[in-house]
Enzyme design. Structure first.
Site, PDB file in Angstrom:
ATOM      1  CE1 TYR A 160       8.118  65.083  49.257  1.00  0.00           C
ATOM      2  CE2 TYR A 160       9.833  66.021  50.650  1.00  0.00           C
ATOM      3  CZ  TYR A 160       9.382  65.645  49.399  1.00  0.00           C
ATOM      4  OH  TYR A 160      10.186  65.804  48.308  1.00  0.00           O
TER       5      TYR A 160
ATOM      6  CG  PHE B 214      24.799  42.774  40.178  1.00  0.00           C
ATOM      7  CD1 PHE B 214      24.527  41.455  39.823  1.00  0.00           C
ATOM      8  CD2 PHE B 214      23.846  43.736  39.922  1.00  0.00           C
ATOM      9  CE1 PHE B 214      23.312  41.120  39.222  1.00  0.00           C
ATOM     10  CE2 PHE B 214      22.627  43.405  39.321  1.00  0.00           C
ATOM     11  CZ  PHE B 214      22.359  42.095  38.973  1.00  0.00           C
ATOM     12  CG  ASP B 215      24.080  43.044  35.622  1.00  0.00           C
ATOM     13  OD1 ASP B 215      23.745  43.176  36.807  1.00  0.00           O
ATOM     14  OD2 ASP B 215      23.317  42.628  34.741  1.00  0.00           O
TER      15      ASP B 215
ATOM     16  CG  ASP C 228      26.584  44.781  45.972  1.00  0.00           C
ATOM     17  OD1 ASP C 228      25.524  44.554  46.578  1.00  0.00           O
ATOM     18  OD2 ASP C 228      26.676  44.761  44.736  1.00  0.00           O
TER      19      ASP C 228
ATOM     20  CB  ALA D 206      22.210  42.107  47.212  1.00  0.00           C
TER      21      ALA D 206
ATOM     22  CE  LYS E 102      19.076  41.173  44.311  1.00  0.00           C
ATOM     23  NZ  LYS E 102      18.954  42.501  43.699  1.00  0.00           N
TER      24      LYS E 102
ATOM     25  CG  HIS F   6      21.185  40.680  30.410  1.00  0.00           C
ATOM     26  ND1 HIS F   6      21.904  41.806  30.720  1.00  0.00           N
ATOM     27  CD2 HIS F   6      20.484  40.369  31.521  1.00  0.00           C
ATOM     28  CE1 HIS F   6      21.646  42.140  31.979  1.00  0.00           C
ATOM     29  NE2 HIS F   6      20.793  41.284  32.489  1.00  0.00           N
TER      30      HIS F   6
HETATM   31  N1  F0G Z   1      24.229  44.038  43.851  1.00  0.00           N
HETATM   32  C1  F0G Z   1      24.028  42.715  43.704  1.00  0.00           C
HETATM   33  C2  F0G Z   1      25.029  41.744  44.241  1.00  0.00           C
HETATM   34  C3  F0G Z   1      22.879  42.267  43.045  1.00  0.00           C
HETATM   35  O1  F0G Z   1      22.701  40.955  42.893  1.00  0.00           O
HETATM   36  C4  F0G Z   1      21.944  43.210  42.562  1.00  0.00           C
HETATM   37  C5  F0G Z   1      20.741  42.787  41.870  1.00  0.00           C
HETATM   38  C6  F0G Z   1      22.204  44.569  42.766  1.00  0.00           C
HETATM   39  C7  F0G Z   1      23.354  44.954  43.411  1.00  0.00           C
HETATM   40  C8  F0G Z   1      21.260  45.640  42.273  1.00  0.00           C
HETATM   41  O2  F0G Z   1      20.134  45.693  43.058  1.00  0.00           O
HETATM   42  O3  F0G Z   1      18.231  45.029  41.564  1.00  0.00           O
HETATM   43  O4  F0G Z   1      17.826  46.206  43.727  1.00  0.00           O
HETATM   44  O5  F0G Z   1      18.816  47.403  41.827  1.00  0.00           O
HETATM   45  N2  F0G Z   1      20.550  41.626  41.484  1.00  0.00           N
HETATM   46  C9  F0G Z   1      19.337  41.083  40.897  1.00  0.00           C
HETATM   47  C10 F0G Z   1      19.594  39.665  40.472  1.00  0.00           C
HETATM   48  C11 F0G Z   1      18.690  41.930  39.867  1.00  0.00           C
HETATM   49  O6  F0G Z   1      18.717  39.112  39.800  1.00  0.00           O
HETATM   50  O7  F0G Z   1      20.623  39.093  40.831  1.00  0.00           O
HETATM   51  P1  F0G Z   1      18.677  46.105  42.497  1.00  0.00           P
END
Ligand code: F0G
Length: 458
Positions: free
Chosen positions: A72, A124-125, A214, A216, A257, A449
């Site tokens: 843990y 990112f969204d 960010d 990813a 990613k 979406h």
């Molecule tokens: N930042 C970027 C640039 C991303 O592309 C994503 C996720 C996230 C943050 C959020 O990360 O999904 O692990 O919570 N992108 C995916 C996509 C979902 O399909 O581009 P997450």
């Protein structure tokens, strides 16, 4: 004769996939309300919805799974992950989270206050969602060139330094941090140059504003710096990564990613006070600070994935495949965001289905047509994803309307790329006959979406 290119791995385990009939796909798509997120995965032949959590782990990552320490608190798996993050990024404080948006949630809970302004190169969204949900404002400062899909530039993900300066100047004392996304997913997986990373950090720091990367797709970004930016050809990917993060203050990471795990993420920080602040939100949201939403075994696989995917051959294999698909689309004259990005090809739907008005969502319509054509599931990154303005509630038609063909890592072969390109060509060849799009029947107030229900017009 020069030997041709081939993948830097061989395949040890396979997963069968199945083709379907047009009749089946028509029925399934109608049942899914013309929203491919609502399809069952088994109704899909080639799945290009995302490269997130869909990669194939290596034998060494699987081996690491067996060594996971599920204690843990204070698990060896945490310290293994922490050591890797310190080594690669120079981030001394680490909080594991279950994925990237959870890292945003924890860190932003500490940093973002109502009324704040947070500039970024096309957030990112989920990043934007976490900012807007806290009644703060996300301002896009990406270079204008990113909006011209046919312009061939090496670093279209860059920050427009002048735009950023203006935002910092206009909002002095009200900018808790800036988000620098590498690669820039939203404008087409386009990289940010080392020069731009340094200039962005220097400008932000001159205003006393920290920079959160960010991250990813940080490794793909490093690959493009090595292959496109002057002075980096002889540097290793790991050296380039270290330099990218020299001036950054923190990072949020979706490990799904570029760390090639199915689930996972983390926050890396250089400031102790941020760690202490974020910790307080990690415990209730994610879990105790040495696991924060992850299994020990998954932290092990994540650490291993970070190490492997910061090797040139692995990245070269990956980017080569994306470029191969792009070369096939070039052969067929299909317009996409140029040059080909790191993780995906973004087809310019406005240019393909130019008879369909914005109000009928051309990219969403093209996504449906590609599925009907061959069972290929792509993803709309356009007007549907852009949602409505939180104040006026109008559709946001200002950006690009793209269909993302997102390539999972180490999953499909170049033969699959051939099928994708051929299917896209068939849709392209009958584009004149596609004159009507889709209309919204039901939508959620935020991030519509994923769940939107549509009807097909015409
Ligand atoms: N930042 C970027 C640039 C991303 O592309 C994503 C996720 C996230 C943050 C959020 O990360 O999904 O692990 O919570 N992108 C995916 C996509 C979902 O399909 O581009 P997450």
């Amino acid at each position: 004769m020069e030997l041709p290119f081939a993948e830097s791995w061989k395949i040890k385990m396979v997963e069968p996939i199945r083709r379907s009939t047009l009749e089946e796909r028509r029925k399934w798509l109608a049942e899914a309300h013309y929203n491919v997120f609502q399809l069952k995965a088994e109704q899909v032949y080639i799945d290009l919805l995302t490269d997130s959590g869909t990669g194939a782990m290596s034998d060494r990552q699987w081996a690491e799974m067996m060594l996971g320490d599920e204690s843990y608190a204070g698990a060896t798996s945490f310290y293994k992950l922490e050591a890797m993050i310190k080594r690669l990024f120079g981030m001394n404080y680490v909080i594991p989270t279950h994925q990237g948006r959870a890292a945003e949630n924890v860190l932003f809970s500490y940093l973002v206050k109502e009324g704040n302004v947070i500039p970024g190169n096309a957030h990112f969204d989920t990043t934007k969602g976490h900012i807007e949900a806290r009644k703060a404002k996300a301002i896009d400062v990406t270079v204008d060139e990113a909006r011209d899909t046919q312009l061939e530039l090496p670093f279209k993900g860059n920050v427009n330094i002048e735009k950023l300066r203006q935002v910092l100047e206009d909002n002095k004392g009200n900018v808790p941090f800036m988000v620098l996304t590498v690669t820039n997913n939203t404008v087409g997986g386009q990289p940010v140059s080392m020069e731009n990373i340094k200039a962005t950090c220097a400008l932000c720091h001159s205003y006393g504003v920290p920079v959160v990367m960010d991250s990813a797709r940080f490794a793909e970004n490093a690959y493009f710096i090595k292959t496109r930016e002057k002075g980096f050809a002889d540097r290793t990917i790991k050296e380039i990564v270290a330099e990218m993060y020299t001036d950054a203050d923190a990072m949020t990471m979706s490990a799904k990613k570029d760390a090639i795990v199915n689930m996972g993420g983390f926050i890396g920080m250089k400031r102790k006070e941020w760690y202490e602040g974020a910790k307080l939100f990690c415990i209730p949201f994610e879990g105790y600070v040495t696991y924060g939403g992850m299994n020990g075994r998954d932290m092990n696989a994540l650490a291993r994935g970070l190490d492997e995917n910061t090797e040139f051959d692995m990245l070269h294999t990956r980017i080569h495949q994306v470029a191969y698909l792009a070369s096939k689309l070039d052969e067929y004259g299909i317009p996409y965001q140029r040059p080909a990005g790191g993780h995906a090809i973004f087809v310019d739907a406005d240019k393909v289905l130019d008879r369909i008005p914005k109000e009928e969502f051309p990219a969403q319509t093209l996504t449906c047509e590609l599925y009907l054509e061959a069972g290929i599931r792509a993803c709309e990154i356009g007007y549907m994803l852009a949602d409505r303005d939180p104040v006026t509630r109008e559709n946001r038609f200002g950006g690009l309307d793209l269909v993302r063909l997102c390539i999972p890592r180490r999953v499909y072969t170049d033969n699959h790329m051939n099928v994708i390109a051929a299917a896209m060509k068939n849709v392209y060849d009958r584009r004149e006959t596609i004159t009507r799009g889709v209309a919204i029947e039901w939508e959620a107030p935020l991030m519509r979406h994923f769940t939107v229900q549509l009807k097909r017009l015409g």
